[in-house]
Design an enzyme around this catalytic site. Structure first.
Site, mmCIF file in Angstrom:
data_model
loop_
_atom_site.group_PDB
_atom_site.id
_atom_site.type_symbol
_atom_site.label_atom_id
_atom_site.label_comp_id
_atom_site.label_asym_id
_atom_site.label_seq_id
_atom_site.Cartn_x
_atom_site.Cartn_y
_atom_site.Cartn_z
ATOM 1 C CE LYS A 54 41.819 44.148 44.512
ATOM 2 N NZ LYS A 54 40.469 44.033 43.949
ATOM 3 C CD GLN A 98 37.112 43.629 45.576
ATOM 4 O OE1 GLN A 98 38.081 44.385 45.509
ATOM 5 N NE2 GLN A 98 37.116 42.425 45.019
ATOM 6 C CG ASP A 124 39.242 46.842 38.681
ATOM 7 O OD1 ASP A 124 40.336 46.247 38.832
ATOM 8 O OD2 ASP A 124 38.340 46.835 39.533
#
Ligand code: NAP
Length: 318
Positions: A54, A98, A124
């Protein structure tokens, strides 16, 4: 094998190439690049790989990408502080924590963290505000995995409107948003889960079958209508040789990969489905790269939205 392979790596590359000019235009307008802040707690091996990918993808697209690391022993309060700092930061438009978080942080840790992230920086799409907006079909930030799958279907010219879609899995991060995105594109959607009766028969109704379960090779050919499009979201790391030998023929690329590494990441879809499906995403190289590309796209979108006047109303701290 008869199924057309849907190449997520190639589509992700196209998406990233399209983002480049928009990132440059934003940087010129704002006097700074779009910024992504990632928080990683602990040293989970898979998370390390995802986070590295990422960061690289955002950096390659011309964005600022910062990683804050916390030890696995960090208390939840420390993580919440890190998120609060990123919420206040002028340089960061997107925030990603994460998952999974270490179990020691407590059962409701993820929920508390996702609830704290400013909705306008929630790249997200996990915040309740963004989930609600998705239900109402007016979301700006939608989960990267389901929105990546829509990009893949659309760019592969798989018709969604009017199609029967079955999503196996009802998680907040994949199954539910996936079902909503398909619904908003006029598919007729069924959501399945561990209590669904007669699952193979329900799945066989699907023109588009999405498997987001997390159980290796669970979706066998009897789940699949001939010619259907099958999207394999699952990723399970196998170390059990006997299972790998049952799934992949000697001399095949996947068997060779297992021999080299001693483990293999496989999807929810059994390899024999390739003989029945019309189109299929491979694992690896299907949904995974799209998830990363959509994170970069969401960060750009968040940055552009934040630059517009009037969006500060979503900011809980101003
Ligand atoms: P999750 O939260 O564990 O949800 C799994 C879902 O599968 C649940 O809704 C569960 O049903 C259902 N399920 C489990 N066993 C089942 C069974 N025997 N029959 C029918 N349904 C069953 O997982 P997730 O976060 O959605 O992730 C799913 C998979 O996708 C995982 O392998 C994950 O690693 C992978 N993933 C990949 C990417 C990527 O970028 N490639 C991104 C995200 C996730 P219940 O609700 O009834 O328990």
């Amino acid at each position: 094998m008869t199924a057309r392979l849907l190449d997520g790596t190639a589509v992700a590359k196209d998406i990233r190439a399209e983002i480049g000019p928009a990132v440059r235009a934003f940087t010129e307008r704002a006097g700074r690049p779009p910024g992504l802040g990632i928080v990683l707690v602990g040293n989970n091996a898979a998370s390390e790989i995802y986070v590295a990918s990422k960061l690289k993808s955002a950096g390659d697209s011309g964005m600022r990408a910062d990683l804050e690391r916390l030890p696995a022993t960090a208390p939840l309060a420390e993580l919440l502080d890190a998120v609060a700092r990123l919420n206040r930061s002028e340089a960061h438009d997107g925030i990603l924590v994460q998952s999974p978080l270490p179990e020691a942080m407590g059962e409701d840790a993820e929920r508390r963290v996702f609830d704290l992230i400013r909705p306008d920086k929630d790249v997200d799409g996990f915040h309740a505000v963004n989930a609600g907006r998705l239900v109402q079909n007016r979301a700006t930030l939608v989960g990267c995995t389901p929105s990546g799958i829509i990009e893949l279907l659309e760019r592969s010219r798989i018709p969604i409107a009017g199609a029967r879609a079955v999503v196996i899995g009802r998680s907040d991060i994949v199954g539910k948003p996936m079902a909503l995105l398909l619904l908003h594109r006029n598919a007729t959607v069924t959501i399945c889960h561990s209590r669904t009766a007669n699952l193979p028969a329900v799945a066989r109704e699907a023109d588009i079958l999405v498997a987001a379960i997390g159980r290796a090779a669970f979706v066998t050919p009897d789940f699949v209508k001939p010619g259907a499009t099958v999207i394999d979201v699952g990723t399970t790391r196998l170390e059990d040789r006997s299972l790998v030998e049952r799934l992949f023929a000697p001399g095949s690329k996947r068997r060779e990969a297992f021999e080299r590494r001693g483990s293999l990441v496989v999807g929810d879809v059994h390899p024999a489905v390739a003989d029945v499906a019309g189109a299929l995403t491979p694992v690896p190289g299907g949904v995974g790269p799209l998830t990363v590309a959509m994170l970069v796209k969401n960060t750009l979108r968040a940055a552009e939205e934040r630059l517009k006047p009037g969006t500060a109303s979503l900011d809980p701290e101003r």
